[in-house]
Design a protein around this motif. Structure first.
Motif, PDB file in Angstrom:
ATOM      1  N   ASN A   1       0.976  -1.130  -0.060  1.00  0.00           N
ATOM      2  CA  ASN A   1      -0.048   0.090   0.045  1.00  0.00           C
ATOM      3  C   ASN A   1       0.879   1.018  -0.094  1.00  0.00           C
ATOM      4  OD1 ASN A   1      -2.560  -0.980   0.160  1.00  0.00           O
ATOM      5  ND2 ASN A   1      -2.080  -2.103   2.114  1.00  0.00           N
ATOM      6  N   TYR A   2       2.045   1.105  -0.286  1.00  0.00           N
ATOM      7  CA  TYR A   2       3.046   2.403  -0.021  1.00  0.00           C
ATOM      8  C   TYR A   2       3.005   3.312  -1.110  1.00  0.00           C
ATOM      9  CZ  TYR A   2       7.351   5.015   0.516  1.00  0.00           C
ATOM     10  OH  TYR A   2       8.007   5.891   0.618  1.00  0.00           O
ATOM     11  N   ASN A   3       2.527   3.027  -2.272  1.00  0.00           N
ATOM     12  CA  ASN A   3       2.377   3.945  -3.251  1.00  0.00           C
ATOM     13  C   ASN A   3       0.916   4.602  -2.882  1.00  0.00           C
ATOM     14  OD1 ASN A   3       4.692   3.710  -4.588  1.00  0.00           O
ATOM     15  ND2 ASN A   3       4.234   2.153  -5.744  1.00  0.00           N
ATOM     16  N   LYS A   4       0.086   3.900  -2.579  1.00  0.00           N
ATOM     17  CA  LYS A   4      -1.345   4.575  -2.296  1.00  0.00           C
ATOM     18  C   LYS A   4      -1.233   5.516  -1.189  1.00  0.00           C
ATOM     19  CE  LYS A   4      -4.019   0.602  -3.631  1.00  0.00           C
ATOM     20  NZ  LYS A   4      -4.864  -0.736  -3.272  1.00  0.00           N
ATOM     21  N   ILE A   5      -0.406   5.189  -0.187  1.00  0.00           N
ATOM     22  CA  ILE A   5      -0.220   6.012   0.906  1.00  0.00           C
ATOM     23  C   ILE A   5       0.301   7.328   0.599  1.00  0.00           C
ATOM     24  CG2 ILE A   5       1.069   6.184   3.240  1.00  0.00           C
ATOM     25  CD1 ILE A   5       0.290   3.348   3.678  1.00  0.00           C
TER      26      ILE A   5
END
Length: 99
Positions: A4-8
């Motif tokens: 989920n890093y890119n979404k965060i």
């Protein structure tokens, strides 16, 4: 968290993890897992104790915890998990949306 890093990041957030592992073990984990976010080592548990997130079942590790800070560095939300309980990612997105 990596998935989920890119979404965060797109939601205006950043991930910084504090591990109770040694510096070398932390570096190995980052490399082995291909982690793109910041992972810091707190082998002495100084920061982990300061934030009162020592795991009650294993005092050598931190319990899963998430702190959300605003751009001024003020904690605006915190989630304290348990041994096998992580903060739902949707809860993180909800809090980021409030900033």
């Amino acid at each position: 968290m990596q998935q989920n890093y890119n979404k965060i990041k797109s939601a205006g957030g950043e991930i910084i993890v504090i591990s109770s592992d040694s510096v070398s073990a932390t570096k190995d984990t980052v490399q082995d897992e291909g982690l793109e976010y910041i992972v810091l080592s707190d082998g002495s548990l100084d920061v982990i104790k300061t934030y009162n997130v020592v795991d009650r079942g294993n005092t050598r590790i931190a319990r899963p915890s998430t702190y959300i800070l605003n751009r001024q560095g003020t904690i605006v939300s915190k989630f304290l998990g348990g041994t096998n309980h992580r903060v739902p990612i949707q809860d993180i997105f909800t809090e980021l949306g409030k900033l």
